[in-house]
Structure formats: structure tokens, C-alpha cells
Motif scaffolding. Structure first.
Motif, PDB file in Angstrom:
ATOM      1  N   GLN A 194     -44.301  55.474  61.950  1.00 53.51           N
ATOM      2  CA  GLN A 194     -44.727  56.099  63.202  1.00 53.51           C
ATOM      3  C   GLN A 194     -44.219  55.306  64.402  1.00 53.51           C
ATOM      4  OE1 GLN A 194     -46.644  58.890  64.143  1.00 53.51           O
ATOM      5  NE2 GLN A 194     -46.206  59.603  62.070  1.00 53.51           N
ATOM      6  N   ALA A 195     -44.312  53.984  64.309  1.00 51.18           N
ATOM      7  CA  ALA A 195     -43.825  53.140  65.400  1.00 51.18           C
ATOM      8  C   ALA A 195     -42.330  53.341  65.613  1.00 51.18           C
ATOM      9  CB  ALA A 195     -44.131  51.678  65.109  1.00 51.18           C
ATOM     10  N   ALA A 196     -41.580  53.456  64.501  1.00 53.72           N
ATOM     11  CA  ALA A 196     -40.143  53.688  64.613  1.00 53.72           C
ATOM     12  C   ALA A 196     -39.864  55.036  65.259  1.00 53.72           C
ATOM     13  CB  ALA A 196     -39.491  53.606  63.235  1.00 53.72           C
ATOM     14  N   MET A 197     -40.633  56.054  64.896  1.00 52.18           N
ATOM     15  CA  MET A 197     -40.430  57.386  65.492  1.00 52.18           C
ATOM     16  C   MET A 197     -40.740  57.384  66.984  1.00 52.18           C
ATOM     17  SD  MET A 197     -41.595  60.216  62.642  1.00 52.18           S
ATOM     18  CE  MET A 197     -43.112  59.455  62.113  1.00 52.18           C
ATOM     19  N   HIS A 198     -41.600  56.453  67.411  1.00 51.17           N
ATOM     20  CA  HIS A 198     -41.937  56.349  68.834  1.00 51.17           C
ATOM     21  C   HIS A 198     -41.072  55.302  69.547  1.00 51.17           C
ATOM     22  CE1 HIS A 198     -45.532  58.591  67.503  1.00 51.17           C
ATOM     23  NE2 HIS A 198     -45.589  58.992  68.764  1.00 51.17           N
ATOM     24  N   GLU A 199     -39.916  55.009  68.947  1.00 53.49           N
ATOM     25  CA  GLU A 199     -38.890  54.156  69.571  1.00 53.49           C
ATOM     26  C   GLU A 199     -39.353  52.723  69.805  1.00 53.49           C
ATOM     27  OE1 GLU A 199     -36.892  56.172  72.932  1.00 53.49           O
ATOM     28  OE2 GLU A 199     -38.270  57.838  72.511  1.00 53.49           O
ATOM     29  N   GLN A 200     -40.275  52.244  68.996  1.00 56.17           N
ATOM     30  CA  GLN A 200     -40.792  50.889  69.196  1.00 56.17           C
ATOM     31  C   GLN A 200     -39.988  49.831  68.448  1.00 56.17           C
ATOM     32  OE1 GLN A 200     -45.015  50.820  68.433  1.00 56.17           O
ATOM     33  NE2 GLN A 200     -45.374  52.658  69.664  1.00 56.17           N
ATOM     34  N   GLY A 201     -39.048  50.258  67.621  1.00 56.56           N
ATOM     35  CA  GLY A 201     -38.232  49.288  66.910  1.00 56.56           C
ATOM     36  C   GLY A 201     -37.594  49.889  65.679  1.00 56.56           C
ATOM     37  N   ILE A 202     -37.132  49.012  64.802  1.00 56.77           N
ATOM     38  CA  ILE A 202     -36.398  49.402  63.605  1.00 56.77           C
ATOM     39  C   ILE A 202     -37.251  49.067  62.384  1.00 56.77           C
ATOM     40  CG2 ILE A 202     -34.229  49.183  62.343  1.00 56.77           C
ATOM     41  CD1 ILE A 202     -33.097  47.883  64.943  1.00 56.77           C
ATOM     42  N   ALA A 203     -37.491  50.058  61.542  1.00 57.08           N
ATOM     43  CA  ALA A 203     -38.303  49.858  60.342  1.00 57.08           C
ATOM     44  C   ALA A 203     -37.412  49.668  59.130  1.00 57.08           C
ATOM     45  CB  ALA A 203     -39.239  51.051  60.131  1.00 57.08           C
ATOM     46  N   ILE A 204     -38.014  49.154  58.068  1.00 58.27           N
ATOM     47  CA  ILE A 204     -37.343  49.071  56.779  1.00 58.27           C
ATOM     48  C   ILE A 204     -38.377  49.444  55.731  1.00 58.27           C
ATOM     49  CG2 ILE A 204     -37.825  46.598  56.439  1.00 58.27           C
ATOM     50  CD1 ILE A 204     -35.017  46.454  55.097  1.00 58.27           C
ATOM     51  N   ALA A 205     -37.980  50.295  54.769  1.00 56.14           N
ATOM     52  CA  ALA A 205     -38.963  50.801  53.818  1.00 56.14           C
ATOM     53  C   ALA A 205     -38.296  51.274  52.542  1.00 56.14           C
ATOM     54  CB  ALA A 205     -39.745  51.963  54.438  1.00 56.14           C
ATOM     55  N   ASN A 206     -39.114  51.451  51.513  1.00 58.48           N
ATOM     56  CA  ASN A 206     -38.680  52.110  50.292  1.00 58.48           C
ATOM     57  C   ASN A 206     -38.316  53.563  50.623  1.00 58.48           C
ATOM     58  OD1 ASN A 206     -39.192  53.808  47.804  1.00 58.48           O
ATOM     59  ND2 ASN A 206     -39.548  51.793  46.914  1.00 58.48           N
ATOM     60  N   ARG A 207     -37.164  54.017  50.140  1.00 57.89           N
ATOM     61  CA  ARG A 207     -36.694  55.351  50.505  1.00 57.89           C
ATOM     62  C   ARG A 207     -37.689  56.455  50.140  1.00 57.89           C
ATOM     63  NH1 ARG A 207     -32.275  58.360  51.850  1.00 57.89           N
ATOM     64  NH2 ARG A 207     -30.879  56.585  51.997  1.00 57.89           N
ATOM     65  N   ILE A 208     -38.412  56.292  49.036  1.00 61.33           N
ATOM     66  CA  ILE A 208     -39.383  57.315  48.641  1.00 61.33           C
ATOM     67  C   ILE A 208     -40.378  57.571  49.759  1.00 61.33           C
ATOM     68  CG2 ILE A 208     -41.329  57.788  47.094  1.00 61.33           C
ATOM     69  CD1 ILE A 208     -39.778  56.415  44.886  1.00 61.33           C
ATOM     70  N   LEU A 209     -40.816  56.517  50.433  1.00 56.57           N
ATOM     71  CA  LEU A 209     -41.817  56.644  51.479  1.00 56.57           C
ATOM     72  C   LEU A 209     -41.215  57.209  52.764  1.00 56.57           C
ATOM     73  CD1 LEU A 209     -43.780  53.311  50.983  1.00 56.57           C
ATOM     74  CD2 LEU A 209     -44.235  55.558  49.994  1.00 56.57           C
ATOM     75  N   ALA A 210     -39.927  57.053  52.925  1.00 61.81           N
ATOM     76  CA  ALA A 210     -39.282  57.498  54.168  1.00 61.81           C
ATOM     77  C   ALA A 210     -38.560  58.826  54.039  1.00 61.81           C
ATOM     78  CB  ALA A 210     -38.287  56.426  54.631  1.00 61.81           C
TER      79      ALA A 210
END
Length: 296
Positions: free
Chosen positions: A230-246
């Protein structure tokens, strides 16, 4: 099929149990009959087949070569009959299945697909509990769980669902203002962390940028992946995650993967359940369903 004569079912049940235990007494206890009854059923089956199924040597019981072959062939068939019978019973006996899942996995992967499970198994009522744990201890109220971890839980049966890469994620608007085309473009950008900084730390080391990026100082920390997304979608930075979750956000173009990490997630998602639930039809229905969904 109608022209083929089948052996008596009770005799088959007695044989399967006796062959599994190699003990008439234990087979009798399992079937709630006397030892003499088991012995009688085995004799009926041997007469029907015209072969000897067991070697009886004093108190020891051994399968003959043909007996072992027969046991290995009929056992899965009897198990399938039991499973099919239980599935049919579900149509008249509604069952409740309580599933424990990590919150992000539940929101982004499981819940959107539950309708498919309900279509296949309309008489299983699903109850979801969002719990982030991988300690190997399921509460009595939990039938089956999804764990995110290493897969080593001594007191649980576990099935690995899939391997998945780590993905770097940013919103389209963020990328318009902060173009990311190479790993070096991460330098100086706000990084979004989940649980700890391990995923970013591992990725930065993989890109050989540890001297240029201090993950201990840059970025924000969140308790759940969905918060970081959610933070990444609101332009607050760059996320990193397991692809399944994203995957949902990628499919909706809410987030973009600017370039691949080249790394698989060290952890994976597993479906886990207590050993005593191995014969639970509702648990096995869910396990078979989710394994199939992951393969698709």
C-alpha cells in the motif's frame, strides 16, 4: 465389469489391515472383530483367489510374494473408495473448515479464489483466520494452515506450494518521478521493509551495492507485506516482496517491477496440518485444491 466377480469386501478389508500390521490381533482391534473372524476372512479370500497370501511361522506373519503384490495393488484402491465415500457424505453432512493464513496471503491470494473452492465443495463451510505464524503449533480450532517459512516443522505435515522470486515494486507515478532501469538507480531512494530488512539486504548485496546503500538507515518498516505494498502504491518508496503476494497488484498495474532481482525468496508458502488430520476429508479436499490452484 459386471461379468467380473469381485472378492468379498469384508475379506479385502481384513486382508488390507492384516497385511499392513502383519498381525491378525492388531487387525482385529482396528476392525472391531475377533482375531478368529480376521483369520476366517483371510481364509475366504485365499480360497477365492486360489493362492496363499501369508506365511504363518509360529507367531510371525509374512506376506507371500503374491500376497505382497496383491496388497500393493488393492491398498490405494480401498483408500480411494474411502475418500470417494467421504466426499459423497459431505453432500449431506456440512463440515466447517477453519484455515489459518498469513494476512497478506489471505487478502491477496486466498480470498479472491475461495469462490472456486466453494463451487467444488459447497458443503464445506470455510472460516479464515488471519494469523502470521510459523511456529509449528496449530491451535485445536485450526484444521489447516498456510505457513511462510523454511518448511521444517517436526510436528506437522507440510507440502511446499511453490517457489517464487523476489520482486522489486514501485508505483507508476513514483517511477515517472524516479526512473528505475538498473540496480544502481536504487541508490538514494526510500526502501520499504517488512518484518526486518533481510530481503532488501540480501538483494542489495546481490547487486553489489552494499557500499552505496545502507539498508539500516534508509526506508520504512512495516509489520505486514500488504502495508508495504500500500505504501508503494501511494508513492512512499520501493517495496520488495514474494511475487505471490504482489501478483494481484502487478496484474492490476498498481505496481510495476522495473527490473528483476534474479533472486528466489529464501522462504516459501506451505500448506500444513496435524498428522492426525491426514484422513480428514475436508482437510484433504482443501490441500488438493490449493496445490492444484498453485500449479495453475
Amino acid at each position: 465389469m459386471t461379468n467380473k466377480k469381485l472378492p468379498p469386501l469384508n475379506a479385502l478389508k481384513a486382508f488390507e489391515s492384516a497385511a499392513r500390521y502383519l498381525n491378525f490381533t492388531k487387525a482385529a482391534e482396528e476392525l472391531f472383530v475377533t482375531q478368529a473372524a480376521v483369520s476366517h476372512q483371510i481364509k475366504l479370500l485365499e480360497d477365492f483367489l486360489g493362492i496363499q497370501l501369508f506365511h504363518r511361522r509360529n507367531r510371525l506373519l509374512e506376506l507371500t510374494e503374491l500376497g505382497l503384490q496383491y496388497f500393493e495393488e488393492i491398498r490405494p484402491l480401498l483408500e480411494q473408495i474411502a475418500i470417494s465415500t467421504d466426499k459423497l457424505k459431505l453432500k449431506n453432512n456440512r463440515q466447517i473448515l477453519t484455515i489459518s493464513v498469513p494476512q497478506t496471503f489471505g487478502m491477496h491470494w486466498l480470498v479472491p479464489r475461495l469462490n472456486d473452492f466453494h463451487q467444488q465443495f459447497p458443503d464445506i463451510e470455510v472460516r479464515i483466520k488471519g494469523v502470521d505464524q510459523d511456529d509449528g503449533l496449530l491451535g485445536k480450532e485450526i484444521d489447516v494452515a498456510i505457513y511462510y517459512g523454511s518448511g521444517r516443522w517436526q510436528n506437522l505435515e507440510s507440502i511446499r506450494l511453490t517457489e517464487s522470486p523476489l520482486v522489486i515494486l514501485a508505483s507508476p507515478k513514483f517511477l515517472e518521478k524516479n526512473p528505475l532501469t538498473t540496480p544502481q538507480d536504487l541508490i538514494g531512494k526510500p526502501l520499504l521493509h517488512v518484518f526486518s530488512r533481510n530481503k532488501w539486504k540480501r538483494t542489495i548485496e546481490h547487486f553489489q551495492l552494499a557500499d552505496a546503500i545502507d539498508v539500516e538507515e534508509i526506508g520504512y518498516m512495516f509489520s505486514h507485506t500488504f502495508m508495504a505494498l500500500q505504501a508503494a502504491m501511494h508513492e512512499q518508496g520501493i517495496a520488495i516482496a514474494n511475487r505471490i503476494l504482489a501478483q494481484h497488484e502487478l496484474d492490476q498495474h498498481n505496481l510495476i517491477e522495473p527490473f528483476p532481482t534474479g533472486l528466489d525468496d529464501e522462504k516459501a508458502f506451505y500448506v500444513v496440518y496435524p498428522p492426525q488430520a491426514a484422513n480428514s476429508t475436508k482437510v484433504q479436499c482443501f490441500v488438493e485444491w490449493i496445490v492444484g490452484e498453485m500449479k495453475r
